[in-house]
Design an enzyme around this catalytic site. Sequence first.
Site, mmCIF file in Angstrom:
data_model
loop_
_atom_site.group_PDB
_atom_site.id
_atom_site.type_symbol
_atom_site.label_atom_id
_atom_site.label_comp_id
_atom_site.label_asym_id
_atom_site.label_seq_id
_atom_site.Cartn_x
_atom_site.Cartn_y
_atom_site.Cartn_z
ATOM 1 C CD GLU A 1 -2.456 -1.549 2.881
ATOM 2 O OE1 GLU A 1 -2.160 -0.377 3.630
ATOM 3 O OE2 GLU A 1 -3.383 -2.228 2.948
ATOM 4 N N PRO A 2 1.740 1.470 -1.068
ATOM 5 C CG PRO A 2 2.845 1.258 -2.991
ATOM 6 C CD PRO A 2 1.876 0.480 -2.303
ATOM 7 N NE ARG B 1 6.334 9.287 3.537
ATOM 8 C CZ ARG B 1 5.577 10.343 4.377
ATOM 9 N NH1 ARG B 1 5.815 11.590 4.141
ATOM 10 N NH2 ARG B 1 4.807 10.004 5.520
ATOM 11 N NE ARG C 1 4.539 15.188 5.059
ATOM 12 C CZ ARG C 1 5.898 14.984 5.220
ATOM 13 N NH1 ARG C 1 6.640 16.085 4.903
ATOM 14 N NH2 ARG C 1 6.227 14.087 6.297
ATOM 15 C CE1 TYR D 1 2.223 13.983 10.954
ATOM 16 C CE2 TYR D 1 2.241 15.290 8.729
ATOM 17 C CZ TYR D 1 1.571 14.340 9.798
ATOM 18 O OH TYR D 1 0.480 13.750 9.463
ATOM 19 C CB CYS E 1 -3.569 34.797 12.265
ATOM 20 S SG CYS E 1 -3.922 35.926 10.941
ATOM 21 C CE1 TYR F 1 -0.494 10.204 3.449
ATOM 22 C CE2 TYR F 1 1.756 10.140 2.930
ATOM 23 C CZ TYR F 1 0.722 9.746 3.282
ATOM 24 O OH TYR F 1 0.535 8.310 3.152
HETATM 25 N N1 LLP Z 1 -1.423 1.709 4.366
HETATM 26 C C1 LLP Z 1 -2.169 2.515 5.599
HETATM 27 C C2 LLP Z 1 -2.696 1.486 6.350
HETATM 28 C C3 LLP Z 1 -1.679 3.626 6.101
HETATM 29 O O1 LLP Z 1 -2.167 4.017 7.524
HETATM 30 C C4 LLP Z 1 -0.802 4.263 5.304
HETATM 31 C C5 LLP Z 1 -0.533 5.763 5.843
HETATM 32 C C6 LLP Z 1 -0.489 3.664 4.265
HETATM 33 C C7 LLP Z 1 -0.659 2.789 3.788
HETATM 34 C C8 LLP Z 1 0.593 4.610 3.357
HETATM 35 O O2 LLP Z 1 1.634 5.046 3.865
HETATM 36 P P1 LLP Z 1 2.790 5.745 2.755
HETATM 37 O O3 LLP Z 1 3.293 4.510 1.824
HETATM 38 O O4 LLP Z 1 2.136 7.000 2.148
HETATM 39 O O5 LLP Z 1 3.918 6.176 3.709
HETATM 40 N N2 LLP Z 1 0.517 12.579 6.767
HETATM 41 C C9 LLP Z 1 1.645 11.756 7.055
HETATM 42 C C10 LLP Z 1 1.730 10.355 6.611
HETATM 43 C C11 LLP Z 1 0.586 9.688 7.446
HETATM 44 C C12 LLP Z 1 0.561 8.507 6.767
HETATM 45 C C13 LLP Z 1 -0.883 7.615 7.260
HETATM 46 N N3 LLP Z 1 -0.875 6.311 6.971
HETATM 47 C C14 LLP Z 1 2.927 12.725 6.493
HETATM 48 O O6 LLP Z 1 2.692 13.717 5.961
HETATM 49 O O7 LLP Z 1 4.134 12.420 6.828
#
Ligand code: LLP
Length: 419
Positions: free
Chosen positions: A275-276, A278, A314, A318, A345, A374
């Site tokens: 489930e990629p 990012r 972000r 974070y 503000c 994101y």
């Molecule tokens: N699968 C599940 C169950 C997840 O919760 C997530 C991300 C992904 C896949 C995808 O993850 P990725 O491959 O994108 O790392 N807003 C945060 C990131 C939150 C990720 C939440 N879940 C940021 O901007 O760093």
Amino acid sequence: MKESFHYKDGRLYCEDVTADEIVATHGTPLYVYSRQSIEQRYRELDDAFSSVDRLIAYSVKANGNLSILRVLARIGAGADIVSGGELHRARLAGIPADRTVFSGVGKTVTELAAGLEAGIYSFNVESEGELWQLSQLATTMGVRAPIAIRVNPDITTPTPHHYTRTGHKETKFGIPMADAPRLYRLAGTLDGLEVKGIDVHIGSQILEVEPYMLALQKVLELSEQLRAEGHRLEYLDLGGGFGVSYEGEASTPARVFAEALLPELRRSGLRLVLEPGRYILAPSGILLTRVITVKESDAKSFIITDAGMNDLLRPSHYASYHHIAGARLHPERDRMHADVVGPICETGDFLALDRDLERVLDGELLAVGTAGAYGFAMASNYNARPRPGEVLVDGDTFMLIRKRETYDDLVRGELELLD
Ligand code: LLP
């Protein structure tokens, strides 16, 4: 192949188009994505795991723009969704339901029903309550709900911020490993459920292989136990989380993750689901923003831009780093030390703190890097700011894939409530 975002003769290009040219047509703040980069990064990941049967389910939450989903759908991506809204987007973009997995710690009955109605590949179930609800719903609807249980492997994942760690037992995510066999047994006895897999997702922006190896070992042990108990497992979902380089740090290519994980995976004979989000989108997008003014004092200098935390949350949320540079390079200029801040503000409204960069002047264009994931997805209307537009570049052409919001958009849904 040349980098999707690069400088030529001191000007920033996305593929074969200058940032200046795009902004002249569509204004700022503006998200700009490279189609070449999105396709290349998806293929890189898909190729890395090509020796096993697999489903690369793009995580829609990273960037759910319909055109981007469509680009990915055309090259075979599935979808990882976490809401009815994301299901709606994925379906509109033409991602087949049987290539869609439904994740998320709290799905409403309406959302579960929509998933069943669509005929998705699988539900990643995160609680005992969800098992019962899904069983009841599927029985009423006269269908069978394909499921995996998301287990929590209790691993501390090295991510840059604790908000994006999901593999340790204190988080709300998943079912403790020790409870999993009981819940699988329960799932096996409930009407309307079909046990298909095991799911795990340990966090986001992970650059190390070890946590994935640890998680894989744990779920493979569980899979053997479950098979011994008579469950017929079809797949293993290892979630997303593969990290990218934000500060120029070394990143880990998909191939390295694959080389580490594949031997065990092949032995298991299970289909792999990933489930990629990012990994595919973050380096494929930038945020273009105009400098409103530069404010300098003895204490501090500020570059005030027309993009703020409502456009890119972000850095504020974070403390994350995004590279920032001018859309035109001026090596003859001196450097300056400044915070890059938005117009909102709040003192917490910034794109970068204490940044050393080439001197910038009022009215110039800046590019915020690695903003494809994101970025827009977490944008809001805070301070009654219309959300930015989005543009997709393809070679020497570019198209608007989301209009900048207008003031009318801001009040839509409220106006008609007035007397
Ligand atoms: N699968 C599940 C169950 C997840 O919760 C997530 C991300 C992904 C896949 C995808 O993850 P990725 O491959 O994108 O790392 N807003 C945060 C990131 C939150 C990720 C939440 N879940 C940021 O901007 O760093």
